[in-house]
Design an enzyme around this catalytic site. Structure first.
Site, PDB file in Angstrom:
ATOM      1  N   GLU A   1      10.928  12.310  35.013  1.00 46.98           N
ATOM      2  CA  GLU A   1      11.649  11.892  33.798  1.00 46.98           C
ATOM      3  C   GLU A   1      11.787  10.361  33.747  1.00 46.98           C
ATOM      4  O   GLU A   1      11.895   9.784  32.673  1.00 46.98           O
ATOM      5  CB  GLU A   1      13.021  12.565  33.731  1.00 46.98           C
ATOM      6  CG  GLU A   1      12.918  14.068  33.559  1.00 46.98           C
ATOM      7  CD  GLU A   1      13.667  14.592  32.343  1.00 46.98           C
ATOM      8  OE1 GLU A   1      14.530  13.880  31.806  1.00 46.98           O
ATOM      9  OE2 GLU A   1      13.385  15.730  31.926  1.00 46.98           O
TER      10      GLU A   1
ATOM     11  N   CYS B   1       8.016  24.937  37.970  1.00 44.92           N
ATOM     12  CA  CYS B   1       8.886  24.111  37.127  1.00 44.92           C
ATOM     13  C   CYS B   1       7.981  23.484  36.081  1.00 44.92           C
ATOM     14  O   CYS B   1       6.893  22.997  36.412  1.00 44.92           O
ATOM     15  CB  CYS B   1       9.567  23.029  37.969  1.00 44.92           C
ATOM     16  SG  CYS B   1      10.426  21.768  36.978  1.00 44.92           S
TER      17      CYS B   1
ATOM     18  N   HIS C   1       8.096  20.792  34.574  1.00 42.51           N
ATOM     19  CA  HIS C   1       7.801  19.364  34.723  1.00 42.51           C
ATOM     20  C   HIS C   1       6.589  19.099  35.625  1.00 42.51           C
ATOM     21  O   HIS C   1       5.921  18.080  35.492  1.00 42.51           O
ATOM     22  CB  HIS C   1       8.987  18.620  35.366  1.00 42.51           C
ATOM     23  CG  HIS C   1      10.108  18.298  34.439  1.00 42.51           C
ATOM     24  ND1 HIS C   1      11.019  19.235  34.023  1.00 42.51           N
ATOM     25  CD2 HIS C   1      10.473  17.132  33.839  1.00 42.51           C
ATOM     26  CE1 HIS C   1      11.905  18.661  33.226  1.00 42.51           C
ATOM     27  NE2 HIS C   1      11.592  17.392  33.088  1.00 42.51           N
TER      28      HIS C   1
END
Lengths: 273, 273
Positions: B151, B184, B186
């Site tokens: 992120e 996940c 991400h």
């Protein structure tokens, strides 16, 4: 009570799909019906393939199956949507799973397909692939020598390598594909030879593996995956020579098949049924 | 009329699933809702995750979606079966597709999973994998540093490589796995780093790719694949900072996103809705 998965094929090719079902869904019981007596379906008329396929379907419906897999490209091309509309259980063919796996894999949207003449001429793969993404380019190649060679037990060694190399030559010369679909359920038996011939930069997709994976999803989606841990005893039926069928099955499977019976699908020959 | 696919996530992770949906299903329109304001869901209670997820679902149901994809592992673990029972449209999570792909791929039934602490602690992957085949061995590893790093926009270079190497060390030491699930949404952003660290003998499974492929099957199964050839204009909604969302989306997608709006899911703050 264990409710089995039904698998139908014109002959023995669907055993590669069964092998994958056993590997990926080891709790599930299979009932396999191979119409070896009337194999191959490829050269037959659409009406004849539909009639034969329905005879197989009716036989398996009597076995209380929860899912039907049409493990034959020709039968899939001619009957899948009709079966999906008519039956109360889910029906899976072998064309779409391979097509979806190829779409997932291909980065350049150049996809090759090899299969019987019937499958290649039917355009079933290009229609399915382009239906999802019209930018996909498809190169198809009929490989009429593969099925007879594999059924004769020739699937490794110099002869098999030579046939594979010679057959695939046109595809190697003209295409920038990054993905090749084995569009015939016999071909996983020679997957290693095809992979070696095409080179490591091409992902070879086996419709058997992909069909088994999609069967897993459809059963999960309908909450009908087998929950118990009883080792299933699969049942095999053939309309042709039992010993020839057993010989091929035992070559392809890790363990010898236990239950194998001859069955007639010809209404005139089986008045007892 | 084009009926869109709805995608919900606790934040931006589900954009990797969206990217795959766009690639594998280029005719389909997406509506994405990321609850960035309340992200991450991982550390929240089950009741809270359920409430937040239902708020997202209700928002998207108002957009006439034909399929809902829960592109968040935590939300999938806590709400999938409830959503599947309650909604009249099909609902797909991100756990089962990766699990099925791993089962298909693994030859030795030794499968690794990496994810957030919430996902690893939930045992959702081992339960799904062992539910299909109890012989499968699963090694799970929580990688709490990956999401914050990604992120922050760090997903290549020496720092990212060092974090990946250090984090994956325990898995490399103890396991004979041949397949590793990126558990996940991400993680596909650092797939190449994970692959390089684990080595070429390990197949790394991205749940985004697999979820998109299963969405394709479910839409085909329900005969609701988009038939036209109108280029879809996707719509994105976030409960958090719009510019941060746009920045990340445009880093991950090939083309800049066109429609992006802020939305509130808090009933007390959005009396106008």
């Amino acid at each position: 009570m264990q409710q089995p998965i039904g698998v139908i094929d014109s002959g023995v090719g669907g055993l590669t799909v069964s092998r994958e079902l056993m590997r990926q869904l080891p709790k599930e019981k299979l009932i396999y019906l191979g119409d070896t007596e009337r194999c191959p379906y490829g050269p037959r008329s659409k009406e004849q393939v539909k009639r034969y396929t329905w005879q197989m379907v009716h036989y398996l419906l009597g076995k209380n199956i929860k899912l039907l897999i049409v493990a034959c490209n020709t039968a899939t091309a001619y009957t899948l949507s009709e079966l999906q509309s008519a039956l109360l259980i889910p029906v899976i063919g072998v064309i779409e799973p391979g097509a979806r796996a190829a779409i997932k894999n291909s980065q350049n949207k150049q996809i090759g397909v090899i299969g019987t003449e019937g499958t290649i001429n039917s355009k079933a793969y290009p229609n399915t692939l382009k239906g999802v993404d019209h930018k996909i380019q498809v190169d198809g190649l009929a490989c009429p020598r593969f099925v007879p060679m594999i059924e004769d037990g020739v699937f490794k060694g110099e002869e098999a390598e030579a046939v594979v190399a010679q057959t695939l030559q046109p595809l190697k010369n003209k295409s920038n594909m990054d993905t090749l679909i084995l569009g015939c359920t016999h071909y996983p038996i020679i997957k290693d030879l095809v992979q070696a011939e095409m080179g490591p930069h091409i992902q070879v997709i086996s419709s058997g593996e992909e069909t088994a994976r999609e069967a897993s999803l459809i059963l999960a989606y309908h909450k009908s995956l087998e929950q118990g841990n009883i080792a299933p005893v699969h049942e095999f039926f053939t309309t042709g020579n039992i010993e020839k069928f057993r010989h091929i099955a035992n070559q392809w499977f890790e363990e010898p098949i236990q239950v194998l019976e001859w069955v007639s699908l010809d209404p005139m020959k089986s008045s007892a049924k």
